[in-house]
Design a protein around this motif. Structure first.
Motif, PDB file in Angstrom:
ATOM      1  N   UNK A 125       0.864  -1.177   0.000  1.00  0.00           N
ATOM      2  CA  UNK A 125       0.000   0.000   0.000  1.00  0.00           C
ATOM      3  C   UNK A 125       0.901   1.227   0.000  1.00  0.00           C
ATOM      4  N   UNK A 126       0.851   2.003  -1.066  1.00  0.00           N
ATOM      5  CA  UNK A 126       1.663   3.220  -1.181  1.00  0.00           C
ATOM      6  C   UNK A 126       0.778   4.425  -0.916  1.00  0.00           C
ATOM      7  N   UNK A 127       1.269   5.329  -0.090  1.00  0.00           N
ATOM      8  CA  UNK A 127       0.445   6.485   0.276  1.00  0.00           C
ATOM      9  C   UNK A 127       1.314   7.675   0.631  1.00  0.00           C
ATOM     10  N   UNK A 128       0.688   8.835   0.644  1.00  0.00           N
ATOM     11  CA  UNK A 128       1.317  10.014   1.218  1.00  0.00           C
ATOM     12  C   UNK A 128       0.576  10.330   2.505  1.00  0.00           C
ATOM     13  N   UNK A 129       1.290  10.953   3.457  1.00  0.00           N
ATOM     14  CA  UNK A 129       0.667  11.375   4.706  1.00  0.00           C
ATOM     15  C   UNK A 129       0.734  12.886   4.784  1.00  0.00           C
ATOM     16  N   UNK A 130      -0.368  13.469   5.196  1.00  0.00           N
ATOM     17  CA  UNK A 130      -0.433  14.929   5.263  1.00  0.00           C
ATOM     18  C   UNK A 130      -0.937  15.372   6.625  1.00  0.00           C
ATOM     19  N   UNK A 150      -2.851 -11.091   4.915  1.00  0.00           N
ATOM     20  CA  UNK A 150      -3.440  -9.956   5.623  1.00  0.00           C
ATOM     21  C   UNK A 150      -4.123  -8.967   4.671  1.00  0.00           C
ATOM     22  N   UNK A 151      -4.426  -9.412   3.453  1.00  0.00           N
ATOM     23  CA  UNK A 151      -4.938  -8.492   2.423  1.00  0.00           C
ATOM     24  C   UNK A 151      -6.271  -7.840   2.789  1.00  0.00           C
ATOM     25  N   UNK A 152      -7.043  -8.465   3.683  1.00  0.00           N
ATOM     26  CA  UNK A 152      -8.321  -7.854   4.089  1.00  0.00           C
ATOM     27  C   UNK A 152      -8.122  -6.486   4.741  1.00  0.00           C
ATOM     28  N   UNK A 153      -6.910  -6.223   5.218  1.00  0.00           N
ATOM     29  CA  UNK A 153      -6.656  -4.958   5.908  1.00  0.00           C
ATOM     30  C   UNK A 153      -6.630  -3.767   4.943  1.00  0.00           C
TER      31      UNK A 153
END
Length: 246
Positions: A125-130, A150-153
């Protein structure tokens, strides 16, 4: 402790500092007084004060108290991380914006770099945090890797953008994060990462790789985070071991 409750306390204190009710250079009420004022636990007050510290508004000194250092929050965060709870609180002060999700089989190079098992199935899971107060200057880019089991997460991560993915796995699957191994190194921001974070290509950055392990030592999650150098400072406190008495 309710995340909403300590966030409400922090918001009220920030407003008090901005309005001049708690001027720069003065001390905030004591923890006990804040507990009485807001009818909350000391744990909630400490979490709220931690949020003010992370924004550069206050500093804390033993036997002195919590001193107001600035009237307005600064961009970025200075964090003292000493426990898994600190990481969870850090996530709660930011919002995750998922950019992409990838399912893959780890090759030899990925396994070596991230500590994964080659040939096994994972997702990323790739994301940015703001920080919601500074949405045009994202704090970091994070890739979170976990076993396919753990893909359900992934759906939970989309529903709860202010919760650590490792903590969501812990809650959803009845696991316990026992230890987090952390590696920190200096890097230069690539063109892609700089573009995503509204930063300058080639600028200094901080790469933090964390391995979350359960009670048996099994790997639950690997996260790799990239921070522009002006948006995050990691503070680590070390104490001298006391010599045994005798």
């Amino acid at each position: 402790m309710s995340q909403t409750r300590y966030a409400e306390v922090a918001k009220h204190l920030i407003e008090g500092i901005a309005s001049g009710r708690y001027p720069v250079g003065t001390l905030l009420p004591t923890e006990f007084e804040l507990c009485e004022l807001y009818d909350v636990s000391r744990h909630t007050v400490r979490a709220a004060i931690g949020q003010l510290q992370s924004q550069g508004l206050v500093s804390r000194r033993k036997r002195v108290g919590t001193r107001v250092e600035a009237a307005t929050p600064r961009a970025g965060y200075s964090q003292s991380l000493a426990s898994v709870s600190d990481l969870v609180h850090l996530a709660e002060t930011q919002v995750r914006r998922i950019q992409r999700i990838e399912h893959f089989v780890a090759d030899t190079a990925q396994a070596r770099r991230l500590g994964l098992n080659p040939g096994e199935h994972y997702f990323c899971v790739s994301s940015i945090r703001v920080d919601q107060d500074h949405p045009t200057a994202p704090l970091c880019w994070t890739d979170v890797y976990a076993p396919k089991a753990y893909a359900d997460v992934i759906e939970l991560a989309e529903q709860h953008p202010d919760e650590l993915i490792a903590a969501l796995i812990e809650q959803h699957y009845g696991l316990h994060i026992d230890v987090v191994d952390q590696q920190v190194r200096a890097v230069l921001l690539s063109a892609q990462i700089a573009r995503e974070l509204n930063a300058q290509e080639g600028a200094p950055g901080l790469n933090i790789q964390r391995h979350y392990r359960d009670d048996s030592g099994a790997l639950m999650v690997v996260s790799e985070t990239l921070h522009p150098d002006d948006r995050f400072t990691l503070t680590i406190q070390m104490r001298r071991e006391k010599a045994p008495k005798g």
